[in-house]
Structure formats: structure tokens, C-alpha cells
Motif scaffolding. Structure first.
Motif, PDB file in Angstrom:
ATOM      1  N   THR A  17       0.834  -1.044  -0.016  1.00 50.38           N
ATOM      2  CA  THR A  17       0.081  -0.065  -0.052  1.00 50.38           C
ATOM      3  C   THR A  17       0.802   1.186   0.055  1.00 50.38           C
ATOM      4  OG1 THR A  17      -0.122   0.072   2.426  1.00 50.38           O
ATOM      5  CG2 THR A  17      -1.804  -1.361   1.324  1.00 50.38           C
ATOM      6  N   ARG A  18       2.282   1.180   0.122  1.00 46.97           N
ATOM      7  CA  ARG A  18       2.787   2.492   0.338  1.00 46.97           C
ATOM      8  C   ARG A  18       3.990   2.132  -0.750  1.00 46.97           C
ATOM      9  NH1 ARG A  18       3.276   3.888   6.760  1.00 46.97           N
ATOM     10  NH2 ARG A  18       0.809   3.211   7.060  1.00 46.97           N
ATOM     11  N   GLN A  19       3.912   2.765  -1.834  1.00 46.09           N
ATOM     12  CA  GLN A  19       4.962   2.606  -2.924  1.00 46.09           C
ATOM     13  C   GLN A  19       6.031   3.339  -2.827  1.00 46.09           C
ATOM     14  OE1 GLN A  19       4.536   0.467  -5.082  1.00 46.09           O
ATOM     15  NE2 GLN A  19       2.687  -0.128  -3.869  1.00 46.09           N
ATOM     16  N   ASP A  20       5.867   4.478  -1.654  1.00 44.05           N
ATOM     17  CA  ASP A  20       7.168   5.262  -1.595  1.00 44.05           C
ATOM     18  C   ASP A  20       8.071   4.779  -0.661  1.00 44.05           C
ATOM     19  OD1 ASP A  20       5.224   5.615   0.394  1.00 44.05           O
ATOM     20  OD2 ASP A  20       6.025   7.297   1.206  1.00 44.05           O
ATOM     21  N   VAL A  21       7.722   3.521   0.186  1.00 42.86           N
ATOM     22  CA  VAL A  21       8.587   2.909   1.021  1.00 42.86           C
ATOM     23  C   VAL A  21       9.451   1.912   0.291  1.00 42.86           C
ATOM     24  CG1 VAL A  21       8.503   1.178   2.986  1.00 42.86           C
ATOM     25  CG2 VAL A  21       6.943   3.201   2.987  1.00 42.86           C
ATOM     26  N   ASP A  22      10.968   1.891   0.430  1.00 42.86           N
ATOM     27  CA  ASP A  22      11.660   0.854  -0.220  1.00 42.86           C
ATOM     28  C   ASP A  22      12.428   0.144   0.982  1.00 42.86           C
ATOM     29  OD1 ASP A  22      11.721   2.714  -2.613  1.00 42.86           O
ATOM     30  OD2 ASP A  22      13.012   3.713  -1.815  1.00 42.86           O
ATOM     31  N   GLN A  23      12.164   0.400   2.094  1.00 41.53           N
ATOM     32  CA  GLN A  23      12.675  -0.797   3.310  1.00 41.53           C
ATOM     33  C   GLN A  23      12.070  -0.416   4.660  1.00 41.53           C
ATOM     34  OE1 GLN A  23      16.475   0.824   2.261  1.00 41.53           O
ATOM     35  NE2 GLN A  23      16.563   2.712   3.656  1.00 41.53           N
ATOM     36  N   ILE A  24      11.999  -1.650   5.298  1.00 37.61           N
ATOM     37  CA  ILE A  24      11.606  -1.663   6.429  1.00 37.61           C
ATOM     38  C   ILE A  24      12.463  -2.137   7.553  1.00 37.61           C
ATOM     39  CG2 ILE A  24       9.693  -2.695   7.871  1.00 37.61           C
ATOM     40  CD1 ILE A  24       8.203  -3.280   5.605  1.00 37.61           C
ATOM     41  N   ASP A  25      12.809  -1.485   8.661  1.00 37.08           N
ATOM     42  CA  ASP A  25      13.579  -1.840   9.641  1.00 37.08           C
ATOM     43  C   ASP A  25      12.842  -2.372  10.861  1.00 37.08           C
ATOM     44  OD1 ASP A  25      15.742  -0.667   8.040  1.00 37.08           O
ATOM     45  OD2 ASP A  25      16.040   1.023   9.479  1.00 37.08           O
ATOM     46  N   ALA A  26      13.692  -3.326  11.554  1.00 37.80           N
ATOM     47  CA  ALA A  26      13.011  -3.786  13.031  1.00 37.80           C
ATOM     48  C   ALA A  26      14.605  -3.895  13.905  1.00 37.80           C
ATOM     49  CB  ALA A  26      12.602  -5.338  12.633  1.00 37.80           C
ATOM     50  N   ARG A  27      14.080  -3.893  15.127  1.00 37.47           N
ATOM     51  CA  ARG A  27      15.279  -3.885  16.034  1.00 37.47           C
ATOM     52  C   ARG A  27      14.708  -4.604  17.135  1.00 37.47           C
ATOM     53  NH1 ARG A  27      18.599   0.502  14.821  1.00 37.47           N
ATOM     54  NH2 ARG A  27      17.481   1.911  13.349  1.00 37.47           N
ATOM     55  N   CYS A  28      15.615  -5.529  17.615  1.00 38.97           N
ATOM     56  CA  CYS A  28      15.405  -6.317  19.081  1.00 38.97           C
ATOM     57  C   CYS A  28      16.516  -6.217  19.885  1.00 38.97           C
ATOM     58  CB  CYS A  28      14.943  -7.577  18.603  1.00 38.97           C
ATOM     59  SG  CYS A  28      16.470  -8.555  17.932  1.00 38.97           S
ATOM     60  N   ARG A  29      16.137  -6.272  21.307  1.00 35.34           N
ATOM     61  CA  ARG A  29      17.380  -6.679  22.244  1.00 35.34           C
ATOM     62  C   ARG A  29      18.365  -7.770  21.848  1.00 35.34           C
ATOM     63  NH1 ARG A  29      16.304  -5.931  28.372  1.00 35.34           N
ATOM     64  NH2 ARG A  29      18.311  -6.034  28.228  1.00 35.34           N
ATOM     65  N   VAL A  30      19.392  -7.970  22.084  1.00 36.00           N
ATOM     66  CA  VAL A  30      20.514  -8.691  21.728  1.00 36.00           C
ATOM     67  C   VAL A  30      19.925 -10.080  22.399  1.00 36.00           C
ATOM     68  CG1 VAL A  30      23.019  -9.612  22.028  1.00 36.00           C
ATOM     69  CG2 VAL A  30      22.288  -7.224  21.181  1.00 36.00           C
ATOM     70  N   MET A  31      19.580 -10.113  23.484  1.00 30.21           N
ATOM     71  CA  MET A  31      19.128 -11.139  24.453  1.00 30.21           C
ATOM     72  C   MET A  31      17.595 -11.609  24.238  1.00 30.21           C
ATOM     73  SD  MET A  31      18.251  -9.320  28.216  1.00 30.21           S
ATOM     74  CE  MET A  31      17.659 -10.885  28.824  1.00 30.21           C
ATOM     75  N   ASN A  32      17.039 -11.109  23.132  1.00 27.61           N
ATOM     76  CA  ASN A  32      15.583 -11.650  22.774  1.00 27.61           C
ATOM     77  C   ASN A  32      15.633 -12.341  21.727  1.00 27.61           C
ATOM     78  OD1 ASN A  32      12.805 -11.798  22.503  1.00 27.61           O
ATOM     79  ND2 ASN A  32      12.400  -9.689  22.477  1.00 27.61           N
ATOM     80  N   VAL A  33      15.863 -13.566  22.095  1.00 20.88           N
ATOM     81  CA  VAL A  33      16.295 -14.644  21.102  1.00 20.88           C
ATOM     82  C   VAL A  33      14.965 -14.908  20.171  1.00 20.88           C
ATOM     83  CG1 VAL A  33      16.641 -17.157  20.567  1.00 20.88           C
ATOM     84  CG2 VAL A  33      17.908 -15.776  22.336  1.00 20.88           C
ATOM     85  N   ALA A  34      13.738 -14.926  20.896  1.00 19.46           N
ATOM     86  CA  ALA A  34      12.153 -15.043  20.109  1.00 19.46           C
ATOM     87  C   ALA A  34      11.953 -14.038  19.085  1.00 19.46           C
ATOM     88  CB  ALA A  34      11.352 -15.158  21.040  1.00 19.46           C
ATOM     89  N   SER A  35      12.536 -12.843  19.461  1.00 22.79           N
ATOM     90  CA  SER A  35      12.074 -11.601  18.620  1.00 22.79           C
ATOM     91  C   SER A  35      13.037 -11.911  17.529  1.00 22.79           C
ATOM     92  CB  SER A  35      12.308 -10.346  19.489  1.00 22.79           C
ATOM     93  OG  SER A  35      11.706  -9.376  18.620  1.00 22.79           O
ATOM     94  N   ARG A  36      14.422 -11.940  17.614  1.00 25.63           N
ATOM     95  CA  ARG A  36      15.372 -11.951  16.522  1.00 25.63           C
ATOM     96  C   ARG A  36      14.807 -13.247  15.459  1.00 25.63           C
ATOM     97  NH1 ARG A  36      19.255 -14.003  19.125  1.00 25.63           N
ATOM     98  NH2 ARG A  36      20.200 -12.008  19.606  1.00 25.63           N
ATOM     99  N   ARG A  37      14.247 -14.232  15.978  1.00 27.09           N
ATOM    100  CA  ARG A  37      13.925 -15.443  15.297  1.00 27.09           C
ATOM    101  C   ARG A  37      12.669 -15.072  14.306  1.00 27.09           C
ATOM    102  NH1 ARG A  37      14.808 -19.289  11.880  1.00 27.09           N
ATOM    103  NH2 ARG A  37      13.312 -21.047  11.971  1.00 27.09           N
TER     104      ARG A  37
END
Length: 218
Positions: free
Chosen positions: A152-172
Motif C-alpha cells: 500500500t505504500r509505494q514510496d517505502v523502499d525498506q522496513i527496519d526492525a530492532r530487537c534486544r540482543v538477548m531477545n532470541v524469540a524476537s530475533r527469530r
């Protein structure tokens, strides 16, 4: 007081009434690029007042609060009510979702999209209540969110995401959605009152297009 408000309304010009109506509609207009999202087991829609009790209950958990950047701990019903109010007013960004179960409407967490200043990048964030961990809901919600952004957003080229280094589940979850590691750094944690080490991941449009079936992601 009600009479005073009534007299004030009656004294307005038609143009003022039109402006007032537009102001009341503004929060909904802010979400015009954030459609309700449906997946196999989830419905993602705007947070409502009816979510406040469940939101306060699930968010008042140090295991949740310490893994996201802007959640206080302890988390009260007043915090939940303020969150819902600010999402309606557009104060937390234009695209915040309540994650709910399709089968019964139960509130289970939140996710959202926040634009970067460059106009080409957005960042996604999410959290889920502990009773709903390890069931695939977070990955399902992130897939729906990423698909919505790129479709829906043709102007968006990329999406970022961050997680705590210790957050294994979020990294997965991030990796299962096709994001690629970019680097490490520090980010503020409201619950901890300090900066914490985080990992930064990115998914660009070309990579998403090659993986849009999602079934090809391990």
C-alpha cells in the motif's frame, strides 16, 4: 455545563461547524493508510477502549516491558487508557494496531509502523502478551504488517526492525520475515531507565518481492 456547551455550539457559523466536524474526523483520517489486517488466525485493527483492561493486564509484565523501548513498568490501567487515547489522536504515529484473535476478538498484543525522516524507510515494532508466546502469532502479525506496508505504500523502499540482543524469540521472528542483519547499537528502554544493546535488521522491497509467498522462509 451541558447548557453552556449547547449555547456555544448554537453560536457557531456553518463554516465553524464544518471545521468542527473535520476535526472530529481527523483521527480516523490519520488511519486511512492503515487498513484492518486479516490473517489466518488474527485480526489487526485500531485499539479501542474495550481493550484497556486486557492491555493493562498483559503489558504489566516485566518480561514484556523490558523487551520493548517505550513501555513503562509497572503498567497501569491509566497507562492503557492513555495509550488508546493517544493512538486515536495520532500522537503515537499514524499506524498502531491492536492484535486480536479472529476466533473470539481477544486482545493479545500490539504492533505498529513508524516512518523515518528519510520518507523511504519505516520501522515496525510489536509485542505480545506472555500467554500467547510460542504459538506463531507474532510471526503471523509481522507478515501481515510487512505485506501491508509494501503493498500500500509505494514510496517505502525498506522496513527496519530492532530487537534486544538477548531477545532470541524476537530475533527469530525478524529473521523468519526475511529481514537481514545490519548492525548492533544501543536503544533506550523506558522500563529499565537505561540504554540496552540491540540488533538492527532491514528488509528491502526487492527482497520482499522475492519472498512474498512467505512459505519460502525457514
Amino acid at each position: 455545563m451541558q447548557g453552556e456547551l449547547l449555547r456555544a455550539d448554537q453560536s457557531r457559523s456553518p463554516l465553524e461547524d464544518q471545521r468542527s466536524s473535520e476535526e472530529r474526523l481527523r483521527p480516523e483520517r490519520l488511519r486511512t493508510d492503515c487498513p484492518v489486517l486479516l490473517s489466518e488466525r488474527l485480526v489487526m485493527r485500531a485499539p479501542h477502549e474495550e481493550d484497556i483492561d486486557a492491555l493493562a493486564h498483559l503489558a504489566n509484565n516485566a518480561k514484556v516491558a523490558t523487551m520493548v523501548s517505550r513501555m513503562p513498568h509497572p503498567y497501569t490501567a491509566d497507562d492503557a487508557a492513555d495509550f488508546v487515547r493517544r493512538t486515536k489522536n495520532g500522537d503515537i504515529g499514524k499506524c498502531v494496531y491492536a492484535i486480536t484473535k479472529a476466533e473470539n476478538g481477544a486482545f493479545i498484543g500490539c504492533c505498529g509502523v513508524e516512518p523515518h525522516a528519510d520518507g523511504r524507510t519505516v520501522e515496525i515494532g510489536y509485542w505480545l502478551g506472555e500467554p500467547y508466546w510460542n504459538k506463531g502469532y507474532t510471526t503471523e502479525a509481522c507478515h501481515a504488517l510487512v505485506d501491508m506496508v509494501f503493498r500500500t505504500r509505494q514510496d517505502v523502499d525498506q522496513i527496519d526492525a530492532r530487537c534486544r540482543v538477548m531477545n532470541v524469540a524476537s530475533r527469530r521472528v525478524i529473521q523468519k520475515c526475511g529481514f537481514q542483519f545490519q548492525g548492533s547499537g544501543l536503544a533506550a528502554s523506558l522500563a529499565l531507565g537505561s540504554n540496552v544493546p540491540v540488533e538492527w535488521y532491514r528488509l528491502d522491497r526487492k527482497t520482499w518481492m522475492s519472498l512474498r509467498s512467505w512459505g519460502n522462509i525457514a
